[in-house]
Scaffold this motif. Structure first.
Motif, short mmCIF file in Angstrom:
data_model
loop_
_atom_site.label_atom_id
_atom_site.label_comp_id
_atom_site.label_asym_id
_atom_site.label_seq_id
_atom_site.Cartn_x
_atom_site.Cartn_y
_atom_site.Cartn_z
N ASP A 1 0.84 -1.20 -0.01
CA ASP A 1 -0.04 0.01 0.07
C ASP A 1 0.73 1.16 0.04
OD1 ASP A 1 0.89 0.60 2.71
OD2 ASP A 1 -1.11 -0.09 3.59
N ARG A 2 0.25 2.40 0.04
CA ARG A 2 0.91 3.66 0.00
C ARG A 2 1.91 4.07 1.16
NH1 ARG A 2 -3.32 7.73 -2.57
NH2 ARG A 2 -3.54 6.64 -4.66
N GLY A 3 1.59 3.42 2.31
CA GLY A 3 2.37 3.38 3.37
C GLY A 3 3.45 2.40 3.54
N GLY A 4 3.77 1.54 2.49
CA GLY A 4 4.73 0.81 2.44
C GLY A 4 4.42 -0.78 3.02
N ARG A 5 3.29 -1.00 3.39
CA ARG A 5 2.87 -2.15 4.11
C ARG A 5 2.38 -3.25 3.20
NH1 ARG A 5 0.69 2.33 7.16
NH2 ARG A 5 -0.88 2.30 5.61
N SER A 6 2.66 -4.65 3.36
CA SER A 6 2.09 -5.47 2.53
C SER A 6 0.84 -5.86 2.89
CB SER A 6 3.44 -6.85 2.75
OG SER A 6 2.70 -7.72 1.83
N VAL A 7 -0.30 -5.64 2.15
CA VAL A 7 -1.74 -5.95 2.57
C VAL A 7 -2.20 -6.81 1.62
CG1 VAL A 7 -1.91 -4.07 3.83
CG2 VAL A 7 -2.32 -3.84 1.26
N CYS A 8 -3.24 -7.46 1.57
CA CYS A 8 -4.10 -8.41 0.70
C CYS A 8 -5.28 -8.54 0.65
CB CYS A 8 -3.38 -10.00 1.00
SG CYS A 8 -3.94 -10.83 2.52
N LEU A 9 -6.09 -8.91 -0.24
CA LEU A 9 -7.33 -9.29 -0.21
C LEU A 9 -7.64 -10.59 0.49
CD1 LEU A 9 -8.49 -8.27 -3.92
CD2 LEU A 9 -8.88 -6.93 -1.89
N ARG A 10 -8.55 -10.66 1.52
CA ARG A 10 -8.60 -11.93 2.37
C ARG A 10 -8.80 -13.24 1.41
NH1 ARG A 10 -13.81 -9.94 4.97
NH2 ARG A 10 -15.31 -10.59 3.19
N PRO A 11 -8.15 -14.35 1.33
CA PRO A 11 -8.44 -15.35 0.54
C PRO A 11 -9.26 -16.30 1.27
CG PRO A 11 -6.32 -15.53 1.72
CD PRO A 11 -6.88 -13.99 2.13
N GLU A 12 -9.86 -16.20 2.63
CA GLU A 12 -10.49 -16.93 3.22
C GLU A 12 -10.82 -16.43 4.63
OE1 GLU A 12 -9.52 -19.17 6.20
OE2 GLU A 12 -7.58 -18.13 6.10
N PHE A 13 -11.43 -16.74 5.52
CA PHE A 13 -12.09 -16.14 6.60
C PHE A 13 -11.28 -16.66 7.66
CE2 PHE A 13 -15.30 -14.51 4.14
CZ PHE A 13 -15.58 -13.23 4.87
N THR A 14 -10.91 -17.70 8.19
CA THR A 14 -10.55 -18.29 9.38
C THR A 14 -9.35 -17.45 10.14
OG1 THR A 14 -11.13 -20.63 8.68
CG2 THR A 14 -9.63 -20.41 10.55
N ALA A 15 -8.21 -17.15 9.46
CA ALA A 15 -7.34 -16.19 9.90
C ALA A 15 -7.62 -14.95 10.45
CB ALA A 15 -6.00 -16.28 9.02
N SER A 16 -8.62 -14.29 9.77
CA SER A 16 -9.19 -12.97 9.86
C SER A 16 -9.95 -13.14 11.25
CB SER A 16 -9.92 -12.62 8.83
OG SER A 16 -9.09 -12.12 7.85
N ILE A 17 -10.66 -14.35 11.10
CA ILE A 17 -11.73 -14.54 12.56
C ILE A 17 -10.86 -14.83 13.91
CG2 ILE A 17 -13.58 -15.89 13.64
CD1 ILE A 17 -14.49 -14.05 11.32
N VAL A 18 -9.48 -15.75 13.67
CA VAL A 18 -9.00 -15.86 14.75
C VAL A 18 -8.30 -14.42 15.29
CG1 VAL A 18 -6.87 -16.75 15.59
CG2 VAL A 18 -8.50 -18.34 14.30
#
Length: 172
Positions: free
Chosen positions: A72-89
């Protein structure tokens, strides 16, 4: 001589939903949410955009190889969520003191994976599911199986098989 601009087509591996298709997806999501709620699961929502590191730590190699990731513009590596489990955890870890134990959480929304497009497989898809956090063993397994069967029946899926296995056997 005026050059006509070429039309912009949808991205390969993505789909447009016609009104009847969209309505069917919404109805299925609502039906699933209702079934999940009957089993005591509470709905939560997590961001579509996450830090890539979350999935590098928590997802399998197959998912990691299919992540839509960028800086992203701030230099952070980001992604579109490929699944939910990790985000829910991640959500649970940040808020576990505010949640009952065990935590019964359900979710539904878009997820993204860079897969080779083929019939019936898309790079953007809707995922609905549950996470039972803080309970394990046969009772937890039975609850999830019962919930899966109830969900399929509520969606009027008439023919399905429940196949049980244990990944631990493969690693022995």
């Amino acid at each position: 001589m005026n050059a006509r601009p070429q039309p912009v087509e949808r991205v390969r591996g993505a789909s447009d939903l016609k009104p009847d298709e969209w309505s069917a997806i919404v109805a299925a999501r609502e039906s699933l949410a209702e079934t999940y709620s009957l089993f005591g699961y509470q709905g939560v929502d997590v961001p579509i955009l996450e830090h890539t590191e979350l999935y590098r730590r928590k997802a399998g190699a197959n998912v990691i190889s299919q992540i839509y990731s960028f800086t992203d513009r701030g230099g952070r590596s980001v992604c579109l969520r490929p699944e939910f489990t990790a985000s829910i955890v991640r959500f649970y870890a940040a808020r576990k003191s505010d949640l009952p134990s065990p935590a019964r959480l359900h979710y539904s929304g878009p997820a993204f994976r860079y897969e080779k497009p083929k019939r019936g497989t898309y790079r953007q898809f809707t995922e609905s599911g549950v996470e039972l956090i803080g309970m394990d063993g046969p009772t937890a397994d039975a609850e999830i199986i019962e919930l899966a069967i109830a969900s399929l029946e509520k969606l009027r899926v008439r023919q399905f098989d429940v196949v049980l296995g244990h990944l631990g056997i493969l690693s022995e």
